[in-house]
Design a protein around this motif. Structure first.
Motif, short mmCIF file in Angstrom:
data_model
loop_
_atom_site.label_atom_id
_atom_site.label_comp_id
_atom_site.label_asym_id
_atom_site.label_seq_id
_atom_site.Cartn_x
_atom_site.Cartn_y
_atom_site.Cartn_z
N GLU A 373 86.44 9.25 -25.15
CA GLU A 373 87.54 8.59 -25.87
C GLU A 373 87.74 7.17 -25.37
N VAL A 374 87.55 6.96 -24.07
CA VAL A 374 87.71 5.62 -23.51
C VAL A 374 86.58 4.71 -24.02
N VAL A 375 85.37 5.23 -24.00
CA VAL A 375 84.23 4.43 -24.47
C VAL A 375 84.42 4.07 -25.94
N GLN A 376 84.77 5.07 -26.75
CA GLN A 376 84.89 4.84 -28.19
C GLN A 376 86.05 3.90 -28.49
N THR A 377 87.11 3.97 -27.71
CA THR A 377 88.24 3.06 -27.91
C THR A 377 87.81 1.62 -27.63
N ARG A 378 86.97 1.46 -26.59
CA ARG A 378 86.46 0.10 -26.32
C ARG A 378 85.64 -0.43 -27.49
N LEU A 379 85.00 0.49 -28.22
CA LEU A 379 84.07 0.08 -29.28
C LEU A 379 84.76 -0.17 -30.63
N VAL A 380 86.05 0.13 -30.72
CA VAL A 380 86.74 -0.04 -32.00
C VAL A 380 86.59 -1.48 -32.48
N ASN A 381 86.25 -1.62 -33.75
CA ASN A 381 86.07 -2.93 -34.39
C ASN A 381 84.85 -3.69 -33.90
N GLU A 382 83.90 -3.02 -33.31
CA GLU A 382 82.64 -3.71 -32.96
C GLU A 382 81.93 -4.12 -34.25
N ALA A 383 81.02 -5.10 -34.13
CA ALA A 383 80.33 -5.62 -35.32
C ALA A 383 79.55 -4.53 -36.04
#
Lengths: 415, 376
Positions: A373-383
């Protein structure tokens, strides 16, 4: 209205007799028109992988090297009572133990339809088959009285801002990850398990996966053309695995869960037609690696480890690159690392003619909240979000291993 | 086949004893496969002893001259079938033992322990007669209900016509076991539009000879055309009348009964629970309920034959069929049946799981009671 398969079989039987009679009548032609079996076999492989040991403290199919074929099959439990649910897990255990070992299926003689589908021939090859069983949070609702035993971090999969989740492709009371050397072995196992568990669980969704061979080396590529999953934590070392992979005593989890691991499956559609119309440099900057070699941008080999401390402004690997956001390689982000074991998928065609292809993202971790969940949260709105669409999957808890002949999946949970 | 003098270690093998006044009095059925018998002559005369099939008269093994107070060991490969010992002491009349039936050992299946035992067509005469009576009665009910459907259509109430259609159609469904017996008439009464692709409107090009219940279903729910429904119902009534007239016991080959005990529900799973035969009424779940009734009728008729072959089969099947009935009833919304596609996944899973479990059990029936002389 009715379909009479036996009449159909009789008719085909007559057809065969007719064909054979025809051949016999013109035997001179037979050699010229019939292709020999050995000739058509020449293009097939057929060497099976060795059996993967079934018993152990942890389930197989996690640390096991990835074979090329997989299926992710989510089920809903429909067993009426808790005792029936326990029976389901015992049945799953005995089927998995048999299928992963291989051998000759029981002969039931004339008293029953055959015990095996026959799709693998009379003797089942193990072919590296692994059956990894997980449970979803919904199994711990009121139906079976298991609420108090739920793993602490097990919950329905979160919907992240750019997800497009379809309930028909999400969740499930159980998840089976089936992996083997070839697709027929995976599908045979799925068919066998479904037959033996009818009335106790029902398939909710399923997706077949495949792993591409390394081309030319490194690891297999995803459907974007990139090597995915190069940088994984060294979980084969127990000290690393006990920090990142396995639930261990002292993590606040129920005692039965020790030896298990949180299993995340995310079904991610890739818009490959759109992706293929993007320039190579833009593709590489989104990912953070060279497409051809798999090396981090600025480096030479897929195995090279990027040193972000020496590249603080992202001149080599952009600060926004998927690889760098997912794993910034700092002491602070080390506890959020996940162990990935993903597959590609291919699923027909859309109404608009686009190919439905993508990624069965698959990872294991000690704590889904602290890690995925932490990793995916960091990735929110990636290109990369513009080129992919997560549409299904779920969070599951892969059960501890089946320790020996008398043990069974979930015994600590259900006994 | 090769008699040798009996030895001490033959004591565990069954002893077949011939005396002055008896022939193998303790003879009981051994399992199939290679068996060893110690044959003893306890009389004061020499004599012959032989093992034979009393129905065919074929002798499977024989020892022609067994001396008084002596014994030999016989090794015999036994296939399933009937076996009787015959004893013939010199100067005496022939005697014979009881006849025993040798069977394959039971195997474990979804139906519990099961053994395959051939059925003589004569053993199915009772069930077939009872089934014919059931079908005849239901066909008469159907004829009345189709007349009721015509009246409801004539009264120009769409709701009443739809209700009457369902009543008659469910009666037809309960006859499921007899589909094949009805031949072309059956297709005319309950066939689907020919060559119809999923999602294509029935009656579209190629659907030239489409008539019967599903045609009327389309008239009522799809076109809402009572005029067309009246004409199609008249045709249905004519076909049902012909069926009532023509139906005889000869229409049901005995070997059909064991097959149909699982094929009715195979049909339910394939065409009804997929929604493929829903032309607008949304009553497939009700059809499956009627199919369950039809299956239970057959199970009941065959129960005595099944009990001898798979003692747990009927009770195991009934657990799943009852569960299926409960799951089907639970799919009703506000007291009405709804289309399969409108039933929530969790409820469909209960239906699909229960019918699957029932089918795994019922599927062994044709295998455990092969009908002698049948090629089905």
């Amino acid at each position: 209205m009715s379909f009479d398969r036996r009449q159909f079989l009789r008719r085909s039987g007559l057809g065969v007799v007719g064909a054979v009679a025809g051949l016999a009548g013109s035997s001179d032609d037979a050699g010229a028109t019939e292709r020999s079996v050995s000739e058509s076999d020449a293009l097939l492989g057929g060497a099976a992988l060795a059996p993967v040991p079934f018993h152990g403290a942890h389930q197989a199919g996690i640390l096991t090297p990835q074979p090329p074929a997989a299926a992710f099959v989510a089920f809903d439990a429909i067993a009426p009572h808790r005792a029936d649910l326990a029976e389901l897990f015992r049945t799953l255990t005995s089927r998995a133990r048999f299928l992963t070992t291989g051998g000759v299926p029981p002969q039931l003689g004339v008293a029953s339809p055959p015990s095996d589908s026959g799709t693998l021939g009379p003797r089942l090859p193990a072919d590296g088959l692994t059956v990894t069983v997980g449970v979803g949070s919904t199994l711990f609702d009121g139906r079976y009285g298991l609420a108090a035993l739920k793993p602490r971090h097990l919950a329905p999969m979160s919907a992240f801002p750019n997800d497009d989740l379809d309930p028909a492709w999400c969740g499930g009371d159980l998840l089976l990850q089936l992996c083997a050397g070839s697709t027929d072995v995976v599908l045979h196992a799925m068919r066998d398990i479904a037959k033996h568990t009818r009335g106790a669980m029902q398939i909710r969704w399923r997706l077949d996966g495949y792993l591409s061979p390394p081309r030319p080396d490194g690891i297999g590529r995803d459907n974007l053309g990139f090597m995915d999953g190069i940088a994984n934590p060294r979980v084969e070392e127990p000290s690393v695995a006990d920090k990142l992979l396995w639930v261990v005593p002292g993590t606040g989890e129920p005692a039965w869960a020790a030896g298990g691991t949180y299993h995340v499956v995310r079904l991610i559609r890739m818009f490959i037609e759109f992706w293929d119309r993007v320039s190579l440099s833009e593709q590489q900057n989104m990912i953070g690696r060279y497409r051809a070699s798999g090396a981090p941008i600025g480096m030479t080999s897929y195995g090279d480890v990027p040193d972000y401390a020496r590249d603080p402004y992202g001149l080599d690997v952009p600060l926004s690159a998927h690889m760098r956001v997912a794993n910034p390689r700092t002491a602070a982000t080390e506890p959020s690392r996940i162990f990935r074991r993903s597959y590609n998928y291919d699923l027909g065609t859309d109404l608009n003619g686009d190919l439905n292809m993508g990624h069965a993202f698959n990872c294991f971790q000690q704590d889904v909240t602290r890690q995925f969940e932490v990793v995916q949260t960091r990735l929110v709105n990636e290109a990369l979000d513009d080129y992919v669409s997560p549409f299904g999957g779920g969070y599951f808890f892969a059960l501890p291993g089946v320790k020996d002949e008398s043990d069974w999946y979930g015994r600590g949970l259900l006994a | 086949m090769y008699p040798v003098m009996a030895r001490a270690n033959d004591q565990r093998s069954p002893h077949i004893v011939m005396t002055q006044s008896s022939c193998a009095p303790t003879w009981t059925a051994p399992p199939t496969g290679r068996q060893t018998f110690v044959v003893e002559n306890r009389s004061t005369r020499s004599g012959a002893i032989y093992l034979f099939n009393p129905f065919t008269g074929i002798t499977v093994d024989k020892h022609s001259a067994l001396a008084p107070r002596s014994s030999v060991t016989l090794h015999v490969d036994l296939k399933p079938g009937h076996y009787t010992w015959g004893c013939h002491l010199d100067g005496e009349g022939a005697r014979q033992s009881v006849d025993v039936t040798v069977r394959n050992p039971p195997v474990m299946t979804a139906a519990g322990p099961t053994t395959s035992i051939p059925v003589q067509p004569s053993q199915l005469v009772g069930p077939v007669i009872a089934y014919e009576a059931y079908v005849t009665e239901e066909l008469n009910v159907l004829a009345g209900e189709v007349t009721g459907l015509q009246s409801a259509i004539a009264s120009e109430s769409l709701a009443q016509a739809e209700a009457a259609w369902l009543t008659a159609h469910l009666t037809w469904q309960r006859l499921g076991a007899a589909y094949d017996a009805f031949g072309t008439l059956g297709t005319n009464i309950d066939g689907l539009a020919p060559g119809q692709a999923v999602g294509q409107a029935p009656g579209a090009p190629g659907g030239s000879s489409f008539e019967g219940f599903h045609r009327i279903e389309l008239d009522l729910w799809g076109e809402q055309d009572l005029g067309a429904a009246a004409a199609d119902a008249a045709q249905l009534a004519a076909n049902v009348a012909v069926l009532v007239e023509q139906f005889t016991i000869d229409a049901i080959p005995p070997a059909e009964l064991p097959l149909r005990t699982h094929e009715i529900l195979e049909d339910s799973l394939r065409t009804e629970l997929s929604g493929d035969d829903d032309y607008g009424s949304g009553t497939d779940m009700a059809s499956v309920e009627a199919d369950v009734s039809g299956t239970e009728v057959l199970l009941h008729l065959l129960a005595p034959l099944l009990k001898a072959r798979a003692p747990e089969l009927v009770s195991r099947a009934m657990v799943q069929l009852n569960r299926l009935d409960v799951a089907l009833a639970a799919t009703m919304q506000d007291g009405r049946w709804v289309a399969v596609s409108q039933v929530p996944l969790s409820e469909r899973e209960q239906v699909d799981g229960a019918i699957g479990a029932a089918l795994e059990i019922l599927a062994v029936i044709p295998d455990i009671m092969p009908v002698v002389g049948s090629t089905l």
